[in-house]
Structure formats: structure tokens, C-alpha cells
Design a protein around this motif. Structure first.
Motif, mmCIF file in Angstrom:
data_model
loop_
_atom_site.group_PDB
_atom_site.id
_atom_site.type_symbol
_atom_site.label_atom_id
_atom_site.label_comp_id
_atom_site.label_asym_id
_atom_site.label_seq_id
_atom_site.Cartn_x
_atom_site.Cartn_y
_atom_site.Cartn_z
ATOM 1 N N GLN A 125 0.816 -1.224 0.000
ATOM 2 C CA GLN A 125 0.000 0.000 0.000
ATOM 3 C C GLN A 125 0.846 1.268 0.000
ATOM 4 O O GLN A 125 0.383 2.329 -0.389
ATOM 5 C CB GLN A 125 -0.908 0.023 1.229
ATOM 6 C CG GLN A 125 -2.090 -0.923 1.130
ATOM 7 C CD GLN A 125 -3.006 -0.779 2.335
ATOM 8 O OE1 GLN A 125 -3.180 0.304 2.880
ATOM 9 N NE2 GLN A 125 -3.569 -1.881 2.772
ATOM 10 N N GLY A 126 2.068 1.159 0.512
ATOM 11 C CA GLY A 126 2.909 2.362 0.628
ATOM 12 C C GLY A 126 3.856 2.540 -0.541
ATOM 13 O O GLY A 126 4.766 3.374 -0.482
ATOM 14 N N LYS A 162 14.529 -3.901 9.413
ATOM 15 C CA LYS A 162 15.300 -4.417 10.551
ATOM 16 C C LYS A 162 15.684 -5.885 10.327
ATOM 17 O O LYS A 162 16.783 -6.311 10.689
ATOM 18 C CB LYS A 162 14.473 -4.302 11.835
ATOM 19 C CG LYS A 162 14.365 -2.871 12.359
ATOM 20 C CD LYS A 162 13.478 -2.835 13.590
ATOM 21 C CE LYS A 162 13.609 -1.531 14.343
ATOM 22 N NZ LYS A 162 12.792 -1.513 15.573
ATOM 23 N N THR A 180 3.707 6.059 10.308
ATOM 24 C CA THR A 180 2.704 5.874 11.359
ATOM 25 C C THR A 180 3.356 6.310 12.679
ATOM 26 O O THR A 180 4.499 6.771 12.692
ATOM 27 C CB THR A 180 2.239 4.405 11.496
ATOM 28 O OG1 THR A 180 3.323 3.629 12.022
ATOM 29 C CG2 THR A 180 1.778 3.825 10.178
ATOM 30 N N THR A 211 2.333 11.560 6.825
ATOM 31 C CA THR A 211 1.244 11.036 7.663
ATOM 32 C C THR A 211 -0.110 11.650 7.301
ATOM 33 O O THR A 211 -1.130 11.258 7.869
ATOM 34 C CB THR A 211 1.531 11.285 9.165
ATOM 35 O OG1 THR A 211 1.628 12.696 9.396
ATOM 36 C CG2 THR A 211 2.827 10.618 9.602
ATOM 37 N N LEU A 263 -2.644 9.097 6.403
ATOM 38 C CA LEU A 263 -3.004 8.069 7.381
ATOM 39 C C LEU A 263 -4.505 8.177 7.677
ATOM 40 O O LEU A 263 -4.973 9.232 8.104
ATOM 41 C CB LEU A 263 -2.188 8.327 8.654
ATOM 42 C CG LEU A 263 -1.884 7.204 9.632
ATOM 43 C CD1 LEU A 263 -1.211 6.021 8.959
ATOM 44 C CD2 LEU A 263 -1.015 7.743 10.766
#
Ligand code: NAD
Length: 362
Positions: free
Chosen positions: A46-47, A106, A122, A160, A163
Motif C-alpha cells: 500500500q505504501g 530491521k 505511522t 502522515t 493516514l
């Protein structure tokens, strides 16, 4: 306010850039500072369009966009991303998105040692922690390793703006939960307390403004500032009962991350309140309220967030299993974690009723 003269606090080397538009204007500079020339950009499906904007800004330093991040970082997703990073000859990663995208960055860092730049979208706070998570056959493992801590974090409030309001609220309360538990953590410190209290204040002020007007960039900036502080608290301390409950509810029962934090937090704080008067006072001060658990419950519910675990899909028959898992392993918590107490917290959260005030007297 009592002042602790017995504490330790470790500052980790992370550079933070905070500015509207920074995802595009600052990410290339951060890559250059770190001497990185072939960056793999990771994000969720989605991003992807936002991540591509960041990738374009990196120009020749971008080695590709990998849009396969998924919630809780399944191991097969992590393996694939590591392969892609190696095949691209990447010398670093940029994670653009929420906790899931940063979690994938990560996971790559954990396996390869590649430095990570985080561009969060977020309020989850993952970008400020050395904590990684991986899910294998439905079991989520987490650990701490300094290699996964992003070297640079680029906070861009403009990211954001998209969002959705429900996620704005629940992700914001997810951030509040980090600050609340940091206030009573065994390894808290005066600096953590300052950050936690101002983080709660900033986020609690911003959320109603954002529900009224999601395009309010100043309120978006205030919320993201609060998320930074709360995330820093998360990275600096050991979380307690609340995070353990949410870990079990998400990991074993598949409940959604930010929503679960939002439902559980008032009840976890009500349970711990008698054993953590200083933390309660700080939250109360930050919220400008008499009763901290109830104020949290009113804040989130008043902004349209779900109030019960039932709404999130948990079954009543799951409660004893969840309680047993939460009490199964020892972990830090200001109030002893007894099985019937945990079942009480879970039952109240399942029903979503107003939390009972159990605060210590002033
Ligand atoms: P998420 O990253 O899964 O994002 C939720 C949804 O929102 C996704 O569909 C995403 O595409 C979308 N989204 C994200 N940013 C958006 C934006 N700006 N506009 C529109 N849509 C957007 O959710 P999350 O709550 O950020 O992260 C949850 C995950 O992060 C969990 O797996 C949790 O365990 C992990 N986490 C880890 C740490 C840590 O320290 N390791 C801390 C917090 C959370």
C-alpha cells in the motif's frame, strides 16, 4: 514529584531529522552522510507510491524498491528481502512506512548488518528501537540487537497526511502505550519520564485535532513529535504487562496491532495503577485529567476507536488461553502478574466497559 537518584540511561547513536517534506529533501542527505550509494527501499504494497517518491529522490543511489513488507514480518518475507538486497548489491536500506515496513528493514539489517534509514509514516515508534520481530509458523519472536536500530530517522509529517483517521487514532494510542509503560519500567529514568510525559501530552492534544481535520499539518507534526518521544521511551526501557498482553493477542490470536493496544491500554494501566503512583500522576498531568485510565478510555473511544476485544474478533473462550500465555513467562511489571488478575484485565478489555479506577490515593 519524586526524583530518582538511582538510574542508568544509554544514548544510542541515531540521527533524527524532523521537517515537513523531509522524506524527499533529507533522505538523500542522510544516505550521503552514512556513505551509502546503493540503497534498497523497502515498503508495504500500500505504501509503494510514497516509497517510489523517496526512491526517485535518491536517484542513482537507489538500488530498487521492494514492496513486500507484511505485518509481523513472516520469516519467508524476511528471507526473500535479504535475497533481493544481496542480489541488488545493496549497501544499505531505507524503510518507508509503518512498523511493518520498518520491521522488514530491521530483518534485513539483522541478517546482513546493512545500515538502515527509517522514514516512518505511522506513530508505531519502531524506528527508535533496537527491537526486531520475526514470525515463523504463527509464532512471533522478538529480540534486541543494536544492528537493527536505524542509523537515521527521517520524520516527515507530510507523509502522515494520508493516514486514515481510524489508524491515526489507534496508532497514536499505540504510541501512548509505550510512554505509559516506560513511566513505570524498571529501567526508567528522569530523562525517559520527561520524554514520556511530553509525548503523551503532544499526542493527546493532536489526536482530537486530527479527527476534526486530518489535513491539519501542524497537528500532524505535533502527533509525529509525540510519536518520536514515545518511540524513544520504547527503545530505552523494558515494557510490562500491557505490551505482553498485546504481543499474545496479536501473535496467537491474530488481532490487529494498533487497535489491540488501543483497547487494552486503559485496563492495563488501571491494573498497574496502585503499584505505579508516579506514572499515574505523570499521565494524569499530561492528559489534564483526574483519572488516567478512564481519561485514556474516553480519549480513544470518543475519537471513534474500538473499545472491546470482542469487536476485534476475539472469542470469549480465548480469554483463559490468553491469560495463561501472559502469565506463563516472567517479565517486568510494577504489580505482580497473577493469573486471576490478568484474566480480569482481559475480561474487562473483552467487554470494553469503563475501566474501574484503581489508582493509588494521592
Ligand atoms: P503497519 O506498518 O502494518 O501499517 C498499517 C497499515 O497502514 C498498512 O496497511 C500500511 O500500508 C498503512 N499505512 C502506513 N502508513 C500509512 C500512511 N501514512 N498513509 C496511509 N496508509 C498507511 O502498522 P503499524 O501499526 O505502523 O506497525 C505495526 C507493526 O510494527 C507490528 O508488526 C508491530 O509488532 C511492529 N512494531 C514494532 C516495534 C519495534 O520496536 N520493533 C514497535 C512498534 C511496532
Amino acid at each position: 514529584m519524586t526524583f530518582s537518584t538511582d538510574f542508568s540511561y544509554e544514548t544510542r547513536p541515531v540521527r533524527v531529522v524532523f521537517r515537513p517534506g523531509a522524506s524527499v529533501t533529507a533522505t538523500p542527505d542522510e544516505a550521503e552522510r552514512l556513505g551509502l550509494r546503493r540503497l534498497l527501499v523497502v515498503c508495504g504494497s500500500q505504501g509503494e507510491s510514497v516509497a517510489r517518491t523517496v526512491a526517485d529522490a535518491l536517484g542513482d543511489s537507489c538500488a530498487g524498491v521492494h514492496a513486500e513488507a507484511r505485518m509481523h514480518v513472516p520469516v519467508e518475507v524476511a528471507h526473500r528481502a535479504v535475497e533481493v538486497a544481496r542480489a541488488a548489491g545493496a549497501d544499505g536500506c531505507v524503510a518507508v512506512g509503518g512498523g511493518s515496513a520498518i520491521g522488514l528493514g530491521k530483518a534485513i539489517a539483522l541478517r546482513t548488518g546493512l545500515p538502515l534509514i527509517a522514514v516512518p509514516s505511522t506513530y508505531s515508534g519502531s524506528e527508535m528501537t533496537p527491537v526486531w520481530g520475526l514470525t515463523d509458523h504463527g509464532v512471533k519472536r522478538t529480540g534486541r540487537d543494536p544492528v537493527v536500530q536505524p542509523r537515521s530517522v527521517v520524520y516527515d509529517p507530510e507523509l502522515t497526511l494520508s493516514l486514515p483517521v481510524p489508524l491515526t487514532v489507534t496508532s497514536g494510542v499505540n504510541a501512548l502505550a509505550h510512554a505509559v509503560e516506560a513511566l513505570y519500567a524498571p529501567d526508567t529514568s528522569p530523562l525517559v519520564s520527561l520524554m514520556a510525559e511530553d509525548g503523551v501530552r503532544a499526542m493527546a492534544e493532536a489526536l482530537p485535532l486530527l479527527v476534526a481535520d486530518p489535513d491539519d499539518l501542524e497537528a500532524r507534526s505535533r502527533a509525529l513529535y509525540g510519536a518520536w518521544l514515545c518511540g524513544t521511551c520504547l527503545g530505552a526501557t523494558t515494557m510490562g504487562l500491557h505490551h505482553k498482553l498485546c504481543h499474545v493477542l496479536g501473535g496467537t490470536f491474530g488481532l490487529p496491532h494498533a487497535e489491540t493496544h488501543t483497547v487494552v491500554l486503559p485496563y492495563a494501566l488501571a491494573y498497574n495503577a496502585p503499584a505505579a503512583p508516579g506514572a499515574v500522576t505523570a499521565v494524569r498531568r499530561a492528559l489534564g485529567a483526574e483519572d488516567a485510565p478512564r481519561a485514556l478510555w474516553e480519549l480513544a473511544g470518543g475519537l471513534g476507536a474500538p473499545r472491546s476485544l470482542r469487536e476485534l474478533g476475539l472469542k470469549k473462550s480465548d480469554l483463559p488461553t490468553a491469560a495463561a500465555q501472559v502469565t506463563g513467562e516472567p517479565y517486568a511489571n510494577p504489580r505482580p502478574v497473577a493469573a486471576h488478575g490478568v484474566l480480569g484485565v482481559l475480561t474487562a478489555a473483552y467487554e470494553g466497559r469503563e475501566p474501574e479506577s484503581a489508582e493509588a490515593p494521592q
